[in-house]
Design an enzyme around this catalytic site. Structure first.
Site, PDB file in Angstrom:
ATOM      1  N   LYS A 176       4.070  -0.953   4.424  1.00  0.00           N
ATOM      2  CA  LYS A 176       3.740  -0.670   3.146  1.00  0.00           C
ATOM      3  C   LYS A 176       2.254  -1.247   2.679  1.00  0.00           C
ATOM      4  O   LYS A 176       1.470  -0.729   2.013  1.00  0.00           O
ATOM      5  CB  LYS A 176       4.886  -1.415   2.117  1.00  0.00           C
ATOM      6  CG  LYS A 176       6.160  -0.347   2.155  1.00  0.00           C
ATOM      7  CD  LYS A 176       7.298  -1.122   1.475  1.00  0.00           C
ATOM      8  CE  LYS A 176       8.546  -0.480   1.483  1.00  0.00           C
ATOM      9  NZ  LYS A 176       9.717  -1.342   0.994  1.00  0.00           N
ATOM     10  N   GLN A 195      11.098  -7.077  -1.527  1.00  0.00           N
ATOM     11  CA  GLN A 195      11.887  -6.531  -0.373  1.00  0.00           C
ATOM     12  C   GLN A 195      13.456  -6.822  -0.199  1.00  0.00           C
ATOM     13  O   GLN A 195      13.800  -8.024  -0.419  1.00  0.00           O
ATOM     14  CB  GLN A 195      11.214  -6.609   1.009  1.00  0.00           C
ATOM     15  CG  GLN A 195      11.729  -6.251   2.072  1.00  0.00           C
ATOM     16  CD  GLN A 195      11.460  -4.706   2.299  1.00  0.00           C
ATOM     17  OE1 GLN A 195      10.441  -4.157   1.881  1.00  0.00           O
ATOM     18  NE2 GLN A 195      12.605  -3.904   2.446  1.00  0.00           N
ATOM     19  N   ASP A 202       9.265  -0.128  -7.691  1.00  0.00           N
ATOM     20  CA  ASP A 202      10.568   0.325  -6.770  1.00  0.00           C
ATOM     21  C   ASP A 202      11.431   1.166  -7.910  1.00  0.00           C
ATOM     22  O   ASP A 202      12.106   1.790  -7.432  1.00  0.00           O
ATOM     23  CB  ASP A 202      11.175  -0.589  -6.419  1.00  0.00           C
ATOM     24  CG  ASP A 202      10.917  -1.161  -4.951  1.00  0.00           C
ATOM     25  OD1 ASP A 202      10.518  -0.160  -4.179  1.00  0.00           O
ATOM     26  OD2 ASP A 202      10.945  -2.225  -4.570  1.00  0.00           O
TER      27      ASP A 202
END
Ligand code: NDP
Length: 294
Positions: A54, A98, A121
């Site tokens: 990412k 994460q 997200d």
């Protein structure tokens, strides 16, 4: 019949090129690059690999990538303190924590601590609520990527019978909301669904996100249907090394389906590209600039 392949790499590369072009314009207006920060707690190898890829993709798109790596035994209090700092940092437009987090940390509390305006997200309940009520919001990357791929196959999704297998907060539920917004007729199936095979056979577009290797078979598919496989499962290959497979039995299903996404090289590619889209959108919205043209 042999299904046409919805190639995640090609579609994601196109999207990433558009993001990069828009990032130049937004950087000029902001006087800095849009910034995405990834927070990783612990040393799970898969999570480390995701964060690394990412970060690389963020920089390739002309945006700033920051990383915070914290030890496995980090307390919830310390993680929340870091998030508060990142929420207040003007150079940070997107915050990605994460998952999964170590067990001493309450994941829901962490998700709620992220500023919804920086929640790239799309997991914050405020963004989930906005999505459900049709308001502009940051939408989770994986379902957004699934919709983009489905539209590559069909153009409009209006009126199509869409079946989503899986009802998680990060894939199944937001995907169902996005499909409703696209005017598809949506069925959401899960582990308690009766006669799953028959439910799947009704689908013009079938999305599978369950985490069970090669679970969906050829006789579950309406001939010509589009099959979008979200699953990522590591299984031992013939050579003894682990290989990645989806939730769909690709070889046999591709003989029946009209379109299919491979694993790897399918939805996973789109997830990262959509994270970049969200970072750009967040940067523009925070600065009250016009939304990027993506
Ligand atoms: P979760 O474990 O959170 O949810 C799984 C869902 O599948 C649940 O709703 C569960 O039902 C349902 N399910 C499980 N077994 C069955 C079954 N036998 N029949 C019908 N439904 C079943 O998983 P995620 O949504 O997080 O992830 C799903 C898959 O997608 C995983 O393989 C994951 O690795 C992958 N993934 C891929 C991404 C990408 O970028 N390509 C991103 C995110 C995830 P119930 O609710 O009843 O328990």
């Amino acid at each position: 019949m042999s299904a046409k392949i919805l190639d995640g790499k090609t579609i994601a590369d196109e999207l990433r090129a558009k993001v990069a072009a828009e990032a130049v314009k937004i950087s000029a207006k902001l006087g800095r690059k849009p910034g995405l920060v990834a927070v990783l707690v612990g040393d799970d190898p898969a999570s480390q690999a995701y964060v690394k890829s990412k970060g690389k993709a963020t920089e390739e798109a002309g945006m700033a990538s920051f990383e915070h790596r914290l030890p496995e035994n980090t307390s919830e209090k310390d993680l929340l303190a870091l998030i508060a700092k990142l929420n207040a940092d003007d150079a940070v437009d997107g915050i990605l924590v994460q998952l999964p987090l170590p067990k001493q940390i309450n994941t829901a509390r962490v998700i709620e601590a992220v500023d919804p305006a920086k929640d790239v997200d799309g997991f914050h309940p405020m963004n989930a609520g906005k999505l459900a009520t049709g308001l502009p919001s940051l939408v989770p990357g994986t379902p957004l990527g699934c919709i983009i791929m489905a539209k590559k196959a069909h153009g409009s999704l209006a009126g199509l019978d869409a079946v989503v297998v899986g009802r998680s907060n990060i894939v199944g539920k937001p995907l169902a909301q996005l499909l409703i917004a696209e005017s598809a007729t949506v069925t959401v199936a899960h582990s308690k669904t009766k006669d799953l095979k028959e439910v799947c056979r009704r689908a013009d577009i079938l999305f599978v996100a369950i985490g069970k290797p090669e679970f969906v078979k050829a006789d579950w598919i309406k001939p010509g249907a589009t099959v979008i496989d979200v699953g990522i499962n590591r299984v031992p290959g013939a050579d003894g090394k682990n290989k990645l497979v989806g939730d769909v039995a690709y070889q046999e299903v591709s003989k029946v389906a009209g379109w299919i996404t491979p694993v790897p090289g399918g939805v996973g590619r789109m997830t990262v590209a959509c994270l970049l889209v969200n970072t750009l959108r967040a940067a523009a919205a925070r600065a009250e600039l016009q939304a990027p043209n993506l």
